[in-house]
Design a protein around this motif. Structure first.
Motif, PDB file in Angstrom:
ATOM      1  N   THR A 113     -11.285  -4.718   0.130  1.00 30.96           N
ATOM      2  CA  THR A 113     -10.332  -4.378   1.056  1.00 30.96           C
ATOM      3  C   THR A 113      -9.266  -6.089   0.474  1.00 30.96           C
ATOM      4  N   ALA A 114      -8.266  -5.683   0.811  1.00 28.75           N
ATOM      5  CA  ALA A 114      -7.126  -6.598   1.233  1.00 28.75           C
ATOM      6  C   ALA A 114      -7.710  -7.684   1.823  1.00 28.75           C
ATOM      7  N   SER A 115      -8.384  -7.986   3.105  1.00 28.57           N
ATOM      8  CA  SER A 115      -8.317  -8.602   3.974  1.00 28.57           C
ATOM      9  C   SER A 115      -8.767 -10.252   3.659  1.00 28.57           C
ATOM     10  N   LEU A 116      -7.983 -11.192   3.544  1.00 32.10           N
ATOM     11  CA  LEU A 116      -8.655 -12.473   3.001  1.00 32.10           C
ATOM     12  C   LEU A 116      -9.543 -13.058   3.393  1.00 32.10           C
ATOM     13  N   SER A 117      -9.897 -13.031   4.937  1.00 32.35           N
ATOM     14  CA  SER A 117     -10.905 -13.288   5.879  1.00 32.35           C
ATOM     15  C   SER A 117     -12.073 -13.234   4.923  1.00 32.35           C
ATOM     16  N   SER A 118     -12.690 -11.361   4.595  1.00 27.67           N
ATOM     17  CA  SER A 118     -13.876 -11.154   4.184  1.00 27.67           C
ATOM     18  C   SER A 118     -13.757  -9.692   3.936  1.00 27.67           C
ATOM     19  N   PRO A 119     -13.183  -9.963   2.181  1.00 29.26           N
ATOM     20  CA  PRO A 119     -12.994  -8.776   1.462  1.00 29.26           C
ATOM     21  C   PRO A 119     -14.460  -7.863   1.525  1.00 29.26           C
ATOM     22  N   THR A 163     -14.626  -1.259  -1.762  1.00 25.22           N
ATOM     23  CA  THR A 163     -14.357   0.316  -0.937  1.00 25.22           C
ATOM     24  C   THR A 163     -13.973   1.610  -1.639  1.00 25.22           C
ATOM     25  N   ASN A 169      -6.610  -3.424  -4.975  1.00 27.00           N
ATOM     26  CA  ASN A 169      -5.855  -3.789  -3.458  1.00 27.00           C
ATOM     27  C   ASN A 169      -5.420  -4.472  -5.158  1.00 27.00           C
ATOM     28  N   GLU A 219     -12.059 -15.040  -3.128  1.00 29.12           N
ATOM     29  CA  GLU A 219     -12.338 -15.892  -2.083  1.00 29.12           C
ATOM     30  C   GLU A 219     -13.786 -16.249  -1.841  1.00 29.12           C
TER      31      GLU A 219
END
Length: 309
Positions: free
Chosen positions: A71-77, A80, A85, A120
């Protein structure tokens, strides 16, 4: 007399054309058949394509690092199942910059690398809910990225796995085969290193789909930092046997943290391999770090590769 002058002029023109043809052939012959490749963009150090020295007589590949099926969310990739991404520096390495560098240097190709080690601070794993679903998602998501960025190839750099070697081989093999059949990429590479789990996965891929892999970016810098020239050549010979028939590239890491470094004999080893006709080319990890060094070692590598056999 006029007719004689015309014949003489035609004779002179013929000599000029023959001379020009010979010159063109000489230039063509001087072009190296080896390749140079450089990973770029993973560390967000504002490096640009135009920062890197690029000769005109060597095929030159930039490898964008990385596209990840997280997932593109850098907080908690999180994984998928094949939906990729972008996780490289798009501020400096974007479609416009790719078009510009290709227009300036016709010998430049640009690829993207899949996977990597961490994102990350989290480990990146190859995972697949099923072979068919992973391939379907990967083809769809990567087709969009490849078209948007006008890319030429892909590199496989998964280093950790939560799937067995056969699943990895069938997923990656199916992906590369489909992308090539669809005319989306013209080359593919793999980036293994000497680790039992890593090698078991890439060896399975090589055994089942090796004909689809154009380059082997073996991470020789993953060997011990104290590697000697003779040890490096032994390692190279071993991996040439492991990936029999493949185009094996030598490699170094810009920060000198592992393997045989440019300061301690890397180019000596490459020159020996080249003299034996065993060297397929050189790749570097990574332009982000090399920028701080003024690309000193890239210049030496390119000079070595440019010398005709």
């Amino acid at each position: 007399m006029a007719f004689t002058n015309i014949l003489f002029a035609l004779f002179i023109l013929q000599l000029v054309l023959i001379s020009l043809s010979s010159s063109i052939q000489a230039v063509s012959a001087a072009k190296s058949n080896l390749i140079f490749r450089e990973y770029i963009g993973s560390q967000f150090k504002n490096v640009k394509f135009s920062d890197v020295p690029i000769p005109s007589n060597i095929e030159f590949h930039f490898i964008l690092s990385f596209a990840i099926d997280y997932t593109a969310s850098l907080s908690s990739p999180s994984p998928t199942n094949g939906k990729f991404n972008i996780f490289w520096d798009t501020n400096n390495l974007n479609p416009d910059e790719i078009s510009a560098i290709k227009a300036m240097y016709p010998n430049v190709r640009v690829a993207l690398s899949l996977g990597g080690a961490v994102v990350e601070g989290q480990d990146v794993y190859f995972q697949a809910s099923s072979i068919n679903s992973w391939i379907s998602n990967a083809v769809s998501s990567l087709t969009n990225i490849i078209k948007q960025y006008n890319l030429d190839g892909i590199d496989i750099d998964y280093e950790q796995f939560q799937a067995d070697p056969d699943t990895f081989a069938q997923c990656i093999g199916g992906l590369v085969s489909t992308l090539k059949q669809n005319g989306l990429i013209s080359f593919a590479s793999i980036a293994p290193f000497d680790n039992a789990d890593v090698q078991s996965h890439y060896q399975a891929l090589w055994k089942s789909h090796g004909e689809l892999i154009d380059y082997v970016n073996f991470q020789f810098y993953a060997y011990d930092k104290g590697t000697t020239v003779s040890q490096f050549i032994d390692h190279f010979t071993e991996q040439t046997e492991n990936y029999n028939g493949g185009k094996i590239l030598a490699s170094f890491i810009s920060d000198g943290s592992g393997g045989l470094s440019p300061e301690n004999g890397f180019f000596t080893a490459c020159a020996r391999l080249k003299s034996r006709g065993q060297l397929g080319g050189i790749f570097v990890w990574t332009a982000d770090d090399s920028k701080e060094l003024g690309f000193e070692y890239e210049k030496q590598a390119l000079a070595l590769l440019a010398i005709p056999h």
